[in-house]
Write an enzyme that holds these catalytic residues in place. Structure first.
Site: not given
Lengths: 244, 735
Positions: A210, A93, A212
């Site tokens: 993302h 990002c 994660e």
């Protein structure tokens, strides 16, 4: 910031305004049982680290434009050295935006075509397994990974895009759940549905989504795991079997 | 010098109040002093018209750590030594003038209330009210500006926006409402107090420079909006979420290092309310010098510095020996940190400008404004509307079209076009996201537990019957939490009303509070924090009474949770609650159906608190036992809309047979809003166990259909393809 002798080691870079640092740290330490340190942006020596994550957020407030000020932070000297030494660098990002501004990756992330911020799940087609970020995936796999950004609209000049294509450096494209590359599957207007690319040496990845945020089932999916598992394995971490 | 009427009007003080100030001071106040009184005696800070009524709310329960008024926000224990800290606040008038910055700074302000207690903010919620989008272009401008402002601030600072309400009604055209809520997590024994502690402690101002923005913001919030309001644009502050992120991290780091005696944000009333409220809590005096406050612009007077509402500022109280350590942390975060004064053992606030005393007031005089007893009388027009007979309404001819018309009602429609502009995941805690369930669910890492969050108000019911509407608002919020499997713990409220000095508004205000209080007691949910926003009136008249309720609940076992979408082909659909699927005409009272289809706000909202308590407890138990695949409360839009939403969320159809009699009021049965009803789905193998539980809790259970197919069918009345159901519901708010 305590350190242990455990190897290899992961640096989670924190700029003023970074906010996915804790999420990345959580995944490395609690999902993959690996070691991670937070590294403040004024630190320029990253020689102790094998892998660096530039997390999401609004580094330096995204003032001027995303990444434009962060690229001058001292930590970017260390990141540049890691990239040159063939170590692993992933920008997620805002981290992708910083890597582009630092010219460690080609192109730029423009304002989303519809001019709005977008937080939603997207589908990413794995374009190649010839990278340390996708070695545990199959080509054509579709990973369900969320985005959260206002400036994710990847752009580069036609020559650069042709070069990325030719050198097989487009790692992820936004697709339908079935893996088709369509305008409807593109959440931000990115050129050629590009969601993630690597540098020429294939050791630096930038991606807008993302991973994660999707490494634990209660958060809605675990498709982020193969990305982390691939790069941790490349760095020499024994990746727990259930996580890849 | 006696203050002129103009001066008093600017400060929203009455002549009687001025005389009271003179009497407490023993002399005429000077300009600085009068300005400070004006701030602290505004409704926003001083609760002049609400203080007595707010005492009606229950505030106590074994799990309550901090109740209302004690600190910047309320706190409850969730076990494991952890506290949930929460508060909601309005930013209505600024948003009416400058929607982006008004909403953004509303979010910024409520975040500071949470981290000023040493808690890490983990969630934002908001309740928004606008005039109908098709009524006038400005309504869409306000709607889009407010949503962009909320996203702009929350996305940048990195706190997920996990739930909310967006409603549209004519009463909000002239005066939109923006209620922002923040929730944080702290260790119980590390909560920071907003107190000056004792004499000798140092007052540090951290964060932004002080400018002329926002002067008289608190008093601006406490008067009616008018044509001239646009000229008060300077009273709207400009937000800097990046700076607040730095202030947030620095303050939490300073708190973690154990350097603090107290901490308080600078919000409404700026330095004045921050310093004075902190000192009042510890019965201390203070001695501050405005010359030490870093300025954004030259030539600011002491008056302006004391009243400025510049954003992203925090007041830290530290012992002298900790000043350098606190400053070092601020340096790391590249923040200004200035010693602006000291705590004294006197009774007075002494304000200096470069050493010269420009204000000297007893703190007790400042912080104890007069409290007014309201006398309300109901507007007879409202009573007439409530008593209207609804039994002879014309029936629609095409129920398919009516269902789609209902699903496309802006207040009912999917809010995806709104929440997809908010980061609702950052923090890696969001387990049930906006649009998936009746409440957001966040995990509490390392505990196996979760918390559920909702924000809700039924303002149409509050308009027609403020007592019942107030109670309904509380029970509906509790129902939302119950539908995800959470046990309600506490409420933070935001009481938005018109001008309480008018009798019909005073009536609404008092009755709504009384109704809310009754429901709180019956369901054992204490009010732990809140905010009052009065004078929400414009040339178009007052807003509907809007007592917004933010509620937190606990899931002891995160794994035992439930969404609102139908899940599996063949699951049985069951209606739980107090009433049969067939409803009498009166059930349309205060309904969205009457408003949407007949253009009428009328009838009597219905309430059954006993049945609510039983039904909600039953659903929580059934979810804990893993019996249910979905649970969705039947509220605005009635049963047909609730089922259609479960179809749309789950991406699967359903077939229902409501067993209606020949003479049934079809409109009421499909769209009536009878209370205490929840529609659930479960595998047929679980129905015996579910029936047993229903008997145990004394709740009626009606099998009304099955999940499956690619259409929504209700008897021979409705047969709509799933794509049309989702299209109407998902598409209504798209630009």
């Amino acid at each position: 910031m305590t350190t242990t002798t455990q190897s290899p080691r992961v640096a989670v870079v924190v700029f003023p305004g970074t906010w996915s640092d804790a999420d990345c740290h959580h995944v490395i330490t609690n999902v993959f049982n690996a070691h991670a340190d937070y590294v403040w942006h004024t630190e320029s020596n990253l020689s102790d680290y094998d892998l660096a994550i530039l997390p999401g957020g609004f580094a330096h407030g995204d003032h001027l434009r995303p990444g434009a000020i962060a690229r001058f932070s001292p930590v970017m000297d260390g990141i540049r050295r890691m990239a040159e030494e063939g170590k692993t660098v992933i920008g997620i990002c805002n981290g992708f935006q910083v890597l582009c501004e630092a010219q460690l990756l080609p192109g730029a992330l423009l304002r989303n075509a519809h001019l709005q911020y977008r937080c939603q799940w997207t589908n990413l087609r794995v374009e190649t397994t010839d990278s340390r970020f996708t070695s545990l995936s199959q080509q054509g796999d579709v990973l369900r990974v969320p985005i959260s950004h206002g400036d994710g609209n990847y752009f580069a000049d036609p020559d650069t895009v042709a070069q990325l294509e030719r050198e097989n450096r487009i790692i992820f494209r936004y697709s339908t759940p079935e893996g088709e590359i369509t305008p409807e599957a593109n959440p931000n207007g990115a050129l050629a549905n590009i969601a993630g690319i690597v540098n020429k040496n294939r050791n630096v990845l930038g991606m807008m989504p993302h991973p994660e945020r999707c490494c634990e089932p209660e958060l809605g999916g675990v498709d982020g795991r193969p990305i982390f598992a691939s790069m941790l394995q490349h760095a020499g971490v024994a990746v727990p079997a259930h996580t890849s | 010098m006696t203050a002129s009427d103009t001066t008093l009007a600017e400060l929203s003080l009455s002549r009687d109040e001025y005389d009271e100030i003179v009497s407490r001071m023993g002399r005429e106040p000077n300009e600085v002093e009068l300005g400070m009184f004006g701030i602290l005696w505004s409704e926003h800070c001083g609760y002049k018209h609400s203080r007595l009524l707010l005492r009606l709310f229950p505030n106590e329960a074994p799990w309550v750590l901090i109740g209302p008024g004690e600190e910047n926000a309320g706190a409850v224990s969730i076990g494991d030594g952890l506290a949930v800290v929460m508060k909601v606040e309005s930013h209505n008038h600024p948003s009416a003038i400058e929607p982006y910055q008004g909403a953004a700074t509303g979010v910024g302000g409520i975040i500071r209330d949470i981290f000023s207690m040493g808690a890490r903010p983990i969630a934002l919620l908001n309740a928004l009210f606008f005039g109908p989008l098709d009524e006038r272009p400005r309504n869409r401008y306000l709607f889009e500006g407010v949503v962009a402002g909320i996203g702009g601030y929350g996305n940048c600072i990195g706190i997920p926006d996990v739930a909310g309400q967006v409603s549209f009604a004519p009463a909000y055209s002239g005066n939109p409402l923006v209620n922002a809520m923040c929730v944080g997590i702290a260790k119980e024994n590390e909560i920071i107090r907003a107190s000056t502690g004792g004499a000798g402690n140092v007052l540090l101002l951290v964060g932004a420079d002080t400018g002329r923005d926002g002067i008289h913001g608190a008093t601006f919030a406490s008067v009616d909006l008018s044509e001239e309001s646009a000229e008060r644009r300077p009273a709207v502050q400009v937000g800097n979420p990046f700076l607040e992120k730095l202030v947030l991290e620095a303050c939490l780091e300073i708190a973690q290092a154990g350097l603090l005696v107290g901490m308080q944000d600078l919000g409404a009333g700026g330095l004045t309310s921050s310093v004075i409220e902190c000192a009042a809590r510890a019965n201390n005096g203070v001695d501050i010098d405005v010359a030490r406050v870093p300025r954004r612009e030259d030539g600011m007077s002491a008056y302006e510095v004391m009243l400025s509402e510049s954003q992203e500022r925090m007041l830290l109280v530290v012992p002298p020996e900790n000043v350098s350590a606190a400053k070092a942390i601020c340096d790391k975060w590249e923040l200004d940190c200035d010693e602006i004064g000291v705590v004294t053992d006197g009774d007075n606030a002494i304000i200096r400008d470069n050493g010269e005393i420009v204000g000297d007031m007893p703190i007790a005089a400042l912080t104890e404004p007069p409290a007014y007893v309201l006398s309300g009388i109901e507007d007879p027009q409202t009573a007439a509307l409530r008593d209207r007979d609804l039994s002879d309404l014309p029936q629609p001819t095409d129920w398919n079209a009516t269902l789609l018309q209902m699903l496309a009602a802006p207040s009912l429609a999917s809010k995806r076009p709104v929440y997809q502009q908010y980061d609702h995941q950052v923090g890696n805690n969001t387990v049930l996201s906006p649009g998936q369930a009746d409440a957001a669910v966040l995990r509490i890492k390392g505990t196996g537990k979760g918390i559920a969050l909702t924000i809700d108000v039924n303002s149409r019911a509050c308009y027609l019957d403020p007592y019942v509407g107030g109670a309904l608002t509380v029970v509906e919020a509790a129902r939302n939490l119950s539908c995800v499997g959470a046990t309600p713990l506490a409420i933070t409220d935001c009481l938005n009303f018109g001008n309480p000095e008018r009798e019909p508004i005073a009536y609404q205000f008092e009755q709504a509070i009384r109704g809310m209080a009754e429901a709180c007691r019956a369901l054992n949910i204490p009010v732990i924090s809140g905010n009052v926003s009065l004078y929400n009136e414009s040339a178009d008249g007052p807003i509907d009474p809007t007592p917004t309720v933010g509620m937190v609940g606990l899931l002891e076992d995160l794994e035992a949770r439930c969404g609102a979408g139908f899940a599996n082909e063949g699951d049985r659909i069951v209606l739980l609650g107090a009433s049969t699927p067939e409803l009498p005409a009166g059930a349309l009272g205060a309904s969205e159906y009457l408003s949407r289809v007949h253009g009428t706000v009328a009838g009597r909202p219905d309430l059954d608190i006993e049945a609510e308590a039983r039904t909600q407890a039953l659903v929580r138990d059934a979810i804990a036992r893993g019996l249910l695949k979905s649970a969705h409360d039947v509220s605005e839009g009635g049963l047909a809309v609730a089922v259609a939403e479960s179809c749309s969320i789950g991406g699967i159809g359903a077939s229902l047979d409501l067993g209606l009699n020949e003479n049934a009021h079809i409109d009421a049965s499909l769209f009536g809003e009878a209370p205490a009803r929840i529609v659930v789905s479960a595998p047929s193998g679980n129905l015996v166990a579910l029936r047993g539980l229903c008997e145990q809790y004394g709740v009626a259970m009606y099998e009304i259909g099955a999940v499956g197919g690619d259409a929504l069918r209700i008897g021979d009345l409705i047969d709509v393809p799933l794509g049309d159901v989702s299209g109407s519901w998902e598409g209504a708010l798209l630009v």
